[in-house]
Write a protein that holds these residues in place. Structure first.
Motif, mmCIF file in Angstrom:
data_model
loop_
_atom_site.group_PDB
_atom_site.id
_atom_site.type_symbol
_atom_site.label_atom_id
_atom_site.label_comp_id
_atom_site.label_asym_id
_atom_site.label_seq_id
_atom_site.Cartn_x
_atom_site.Cartn_y
_atom_site.Cartn_z
ATOM 1 N N LYS A 97 40.861 25.628 44.679
ATOM 2 C CA LYS A 97 40.378 24.246 44.604
ATOM 3 C C LYS A 97 39.826 23.918 43.222
ATOM 4 C CE LYS A 97 39.235 24.041 49.481
ATOM 5 N NZ LYS A 97 38.162 24.194 50.465
ATOM 6 N N GLU A 98 39.343 24.950 42.518
ATOM 7 C CA GLU A 98 38.836 24.760 41.154
ATOM 8 C C GLU A 98 39.964 24.660 40.125
ATOM 9 O OE1 GLU A 98 35.283 24.659 39.971
ATOM 10 O OE2 GLU A 98 35.458 23.863 41.995
ATOM 11 N N GLY A 99 41.208 24.853 40.579
ATOM 12 C CA GLY A 99 42.354 24.656 39.698
ATOM 13 C C GLY A 99 43.053 25.919 39.223
ATOM 14 N N LYS A 101 31.427 27.050 34.183
ATOM 15 C CA LYS A 101 30.557 27.697 35.164
ATOM 16 C C LYS A 101 31.052 27.356 36.557
ATOM 17 C CE LYS A 101 27.413 30.018 33.043
ATOM 18 N NZ LYS A 101 27.413 31.446 33.170
ATOM 19 N N LEU A 102 31.060 28.355 37.419
ATOM 20 C CA LEU A 102 31.467 28.154 38.801
ATOM 21 C C LEU A 102 30.240 27.872 39.661
ATOM 22 C CD1 LEU A 102 33.927 31.168 39.227
ATOM 23 C CD2 LEU A 102 34.524 28.781 38.839
ATOM 24 N N MET A 103 30.420 27.074 40.686
ATOM 25 C CA MET A 103 29.377 26.876 41.685
ATOM 26 C C MET A 103 29.458 28.078 42.624
ATOM 27 S SD MET A 103 27.682 24.103 41.078
ATOM 28 C CE MET A 103 26.890 23.828 42.630
ATOM 29 N N LEU A 104 28.690 29.111 42.303
ATOM 30 C CA LEU A 104 28.807 30.400 42.979
ATOM 31 C C LEU A 104 28.639 30.313 44.483
ATOM 32 C CD1 LEU A 104 26.895 32.647 40.435
ATOM 33 C CD2 LEU A 104 29.355 32.210 40.591
ATOM 34 N N PRO A 142 44.106 36.675 32.255
ATOM 35 C CA PRO A 142 44.452 36.724 30.828
ATOM 36 C C PRO A 142 44.939 35.392 30.265
ATOM 37 C CG PRO A 142 46.236 37.669 32.100
ATOM 38 C CD PRO A 142 45.149 37.308 33.076
ATOM 39 N N ASN A 143 44.990 34.344 31.126
ATOM 40 C CA ASN A 143 45.363 33.017 30.637
ATOM 41 C C ASN A 143 44.523 31.968 31.372
ATOM 42 O OD1 ASN A 143 46.730 32.276 33.150
ATOM 43 N ND2 ASN A 143 48.299 33.754 32.515
ATOM 44 N N ASN A 144 44.653 30.717 30.980
ATOM 45 C CA ASN A 144 43.805 29.649 31.523
ATOM 46 C C ASN A 144 44.007 29.399 33.007
ATOM 47 O OD1 ASN A 144 42.801 29.344 28.978
ATOM 48 N ND2 ASN A 144 43.875 27.443 28.535
ATOM 49 N N ASN A 145 45.129 29.826 33.556
ATOM 50 C CA ASN A 145 45.478 29.577 34.953
ATOM 51 C C ASN A 145 45.014 30.698 35.891
ATOM 52 O OD1 ASN A 145 46.890 28.033 36.978
ATOM 53 N ND2 ASN A 145 48.526 29.542 36.893
ATOM 54 N N THR A 146 44.449 31.766 35.316
ATOM 55 C CA THR A 146 44.205 32.988 36.083
ATOM 56 C C THR A 146 42.727 33.345 36.143
ATOM 57 O OG1 THR A 146 46.379 33.792 35.400
ATOM 58 C CG2 THR A 146 44.846 35.432 36.262
ATOM 59 N N ILE A 147 42.311 33.809 37.296
ATOM 60 C CA ILE A 147 40.982 34.383 37.484
ATOM 61 C C ILE A 147 41.194 35.887 37.642
ATOM 62 C CG2 ILE A 147 40.905 34.117 40.000
ATOM 63 C CD1 ILE A 147 37.903 33.074 38.114
ATOM 64 N N PHE A 148 40.376 36.694 36.990
ATOM 65 C CA PHE A 148 40.536 38.144 37.034
ATOM 66 C C PHE A 148 39.371 38.753 37.816
ATOM 67 C CE2 PHE A 148 40.469 42.519 35.658
ATOM 68 C CZ PHE A 148 41.816 42.830 35.580
ATOM 69 N N ILE A 149 39.697 39.552 38.816
ATOM 70 C CA ILE A 149 38.684 40.273 39.579
ATOM 71 C C ILE A 149 38.537 41.643 38.927
ATOM 72 C CG2 ILE A 149 38.005 41.211 41.824
ATOM 73 C CD1 ILE A 149 39.860 39.042 43.097
ATOM 74 N N GLY A 150 37.449 41.802 38.178
ATOM 75 C CA GLY A 150 37.221 43.052 37.466
ATOM 76 C C GLY A 150 36.712 44.152 38.380
ATOM 77 N N LEU A 151 36.050 43.757 39.467
ATOM 78 C CA LEU A 151 35.505 44.730 40.418
ATOM 79 C C LEU A 151 35.208 43.999 41.716
ATOM 80 C CD1 LEU A 151 34.222 47.570 41.053
ATOM 81 C CD2 LEU A 151 32.077 46.636 40.188
#
Length: 168
Positions: free
Chosen positions: A121-123, A2-5, A86-95
């Motif tokens: 900063k979250e890695g 969970k991210l600290m939004l 698509p992998n543990n190192n990546t955040i995907f912006i869907g919209l």
């Protein structure tokens, strides 16, 4: 994870979009007809609800953060984040969509940069997204924000998605 939004923005209140926020999201989407022209659809309450629960294969709702950015009590932007895709190192912006009234004055770029700085900063090492091929407004925005095409294009029923990526 969970991210600290609240840390996604230094300027705006950030909160998870819930069922009771759907009307506000719909109004924001309705004010952005260019996106829907390229998607060959129109915003509806139903497709806003679908966006709230859509996620890619292999992911779950716990991996999804559909958030709103608020200036005072007005929804000014929405962002759909899928963590570790698509992998543990990546955040995907869907919209990502900004209220039309706030476009062209640097607010979208500020939101994106704040969010990506926090995610770094979250890695996370990179961010990935897709835009509809031919949508020059989207392509220009994402290029300005240091995203580059990966060479991957995904054919959908009514359009082609160009995948872009930015190292964090």
């Amino acid at each position: 994870m969970k991210l600290m939004l609240k840390h996604l923005s230094s300027c705006y209140k950030v909160k998870q979009i819930l069922e009771e926020d759907i009307w506000d999201v719909y109004i924001l989407c309705k004010g952005n007809p260019t996106y829907y022209i390229y998607m060959k659809s129109e915003p509806t309450i139903e497709n806003v609800k679908e966006d709230l629960t859509a996620f890619p294969p292999g992911k779950a709702m716990d991996d999804k953060h559909f958030v709103g950015f608020y200036k005072e009590n007005q929804l000014i932007a929405i962002m759909d984040l899928i963590i570790e895709y698509p992998n543990n190192n990546t955040i995907f912006i869907g919209l990502f969509m900004l209220n039309k009234e706030y476009q062209g004055i640097g607010i979208g770029t500020k939101i994106i940069n704040d969010a990506l700085n926090f995610l770094k900063k979250e890695g996370y090492g990179c961010a990935r997204l897709g835009f509809v091929k031919g949508n020059l407004q989207s392509e220009k925005f994402w290029t300005k924000n240091k995203f580059i095409p990966t060479g991957i294009e995904v054919e959908k029923e009514n359009y082609t998605v160009v995948v872009m990526q930015r190292d964090l």
